[in-house]
Enzyme design. Structure first.
Site, PDB file in Angstrom:
ATOM      1  CE1 TYR A  89      -3.467   2.569   0.515  1.00 39.34           C
ATOM      2  CE2 TYR A  89      -1.813   3.751   2.087  1.00 39.34           C
ATOM      3  CZ  TYR A  89      -2.846   3.858   1.156  1.00 39.34           C
ATOM      4  OH  TYR A  89      -3.710   4.955   1.375  1.00 39.34           O
ATOM      5  CD  GLU A 108      -5.698   4.576  -1.629  1.00 39.52           C
ATOM      6  OE1 GLU A 108      -6.413   4.493  -2.375  1.00 39.52           O
ATOM      7  OE2 GLU A 108      -5.881   4.785  -0.522  1.00 39.52           O
TER       8      GLU A 108
END
Ligand code: ADP
Ligand code: MG
Length: 399
Positions: free
Chosen positions: A109, A197
């Protein structure tokens, strides 16, 4: 402003972030054609909507043949995809992205956000990629690595290497990881993003670091500096109420309740929504009409609030500091004569010339429900729709 995954990937690849080859399609046949152009034997068909969590609800499909691609597309085009990020009404699928299938060894992530406490860009990373960050922080909080970037010098190589090390990456991947992190940071600052992101950023079977997903959000107030990004706006992905408000220069957020709010000032608008909840109701929207509150703006605001069919009462809450209550009252009266409002209207005025304002409302002959305090206004608004008011207390079109 949000953009699609394929658009974010294209922007990020200009900053040195490696992404799998892919192409956009507007129909099942085009998707199959695009896959043939890409070559290989595994493709991933990805619904392009402004929301994450697509994988869990059928918005991301691994396909091995023409037929599978067409079938996956038939199930996407024209449908609404409902993920935990879209709200219950979902978002329409009008484009799909066809991407080469990648063999994944590890999912990471990676997020870049604005940290308001330090007033810096913060990098958030975790070795537990694939999960949403909310789930990671709940289930694996210790896996999260955070780093704050000093704006005067930008993201330094040693800092990027520290992140790679904390994630336990093979040192042979350091150079790729540094390039990815620095590229994202540069994209974030140079394009005035508020969020970047990549989830997941993956290590492939052949030791490459690739962004398999990408999400970017931009600061609306800086879009004038980036015409090429403004062009990426996709109104089909926005709440139509919010698009209309943005086009009119009003700050509006649609909500699920039934009490429409017209307020000047964002803080007062928040307090108004809180008070409505305290009184047992649910606000239909956040709306800040700004300091001016001219009759034209008030009329625009009424039109916007009334375009939401769920609205069963409208609460106008104005504090006049620089403004004057008598002007605002005139604005409300002329707006109500111009715009069809057939639900109870509750007005609370406070501040400069409040008495004159109240007189104008009283003399207008319109069935406006007046309130002196915010709590009283909220209770009256909640009471107005709960009691299913008789016809004569409802506003009628006076046009
Ligand atoms: P979302 O976050 O909206 O669910 P993603 O783009 O992250 O969508 O895709 C969901 C999952 O699908 C990823 O975590 C990854 O495991 C897999 N995936 C996505 N793109 C590819 C690809 N090109 N090759 C292989 N797997 C992929
Ligand atoms: Mg994702």
């Amino acid at each position: 402003m949000d953009i699609h995954e394929y658009q974010a990937k294209e922007l990020l690849s200009n900053f040195g972030i490696a992404v799998p080859p892919g192409a956009l399609a507007y129909s099942p046949e085009q998707a199959a054609y695009r896959a043939r152009e890409l070559g290989g034997d595994t493709w991933v068909v990805k619904a392009q909507v402004h929301a994450g969590g697509r994988g869990k609800v059928g918005g991301v499909k691994v396909c091995k043949s023409d037929q599978e691609i067409q079938d996956a597309c038939e199930n996407m085009f024209g449908r609404k995809l409902v993920t935990h990020q879209t709200g219950p009404e979902g978002k329409g699928i009008y484009r799909v992205y066809v991407e080469s299938g990648v063999q994944i060894d590890r999912e990471i992530y990676l997020g870049f956000v604005l940290d308001r406490t330090s007033q810096r860009v913060m990098i958030v990373a975790s070795g537990e990629g694939g999960m949403e960050i909310e789930d990671i922080s709940e289930n694996e909080p210790d896996s999260i690595v955070r780093a704050i970037v000093e704006p005067a010098v930008g993201l330094q190589e040693f800092q990027a290497r520290e992140i790679a090390f904390a994630l336990g990456l093979d040192p042979a991947l350091n150079a790729q990881m540094v390039r990815t992190l620095q590229g994202c940071y540069r994209a974030f600052t140079e394009l005035d993003a508020t969020m970047v992101e990549i989830n997941p950023l993956v290590v492939t079977g052949d030791s490459r670091i690739l962004a398999l997903d990408a999400k970017m959000t931009f600061d609306d107030n800086a879009l004038f500096r980036h015409p090429q990004i403004s062009e990426l706006r996709d109104k089909s992905q926005e709440d139509p109420r919010e698009s209309r408000a943005a086009d009119r220069g009003l700050s509006y957020v649609g909500l699920e309740g039934n009490i429409g709010c017209i307020v000047n000032g964002a803080g007062l608008a928040m307090a108004t929504m809180d008070t409505i909840k305290l009184a047992g109701g649910e606000p239909a929207n956040f709306l800040d009409i700004g300091g001016g509150a001219t009759p034209e703006r008030v009329a625009k605001a009424f039109r916007l609030v009334m375009s939401d069919n769920n609205v069963q009462a409208v609460l106008v809450n104005i504090f006049a500091g620089i403004n004057r209550c008598d002007w605002v009252a005139e604005g409300v009266v002329s707006a109500l004569k111009e715009v069809q409002v057939d639900v109870p209207v509750i007005v609370r005025l406070a501040g400069t010339n409040v008495d004159e304002g109240q007189k104008i409302l009283a003399k207008s002959g319109l069935p406006i429900i007046r309130a002196n305090t915010l709590m009283e206004a909220a209770e009256r608004a909640v009471g107005a729709w709960q009691q299913d008011l008789t016809q004569d207390t409802r506003m009628r079109a006076v046009k």
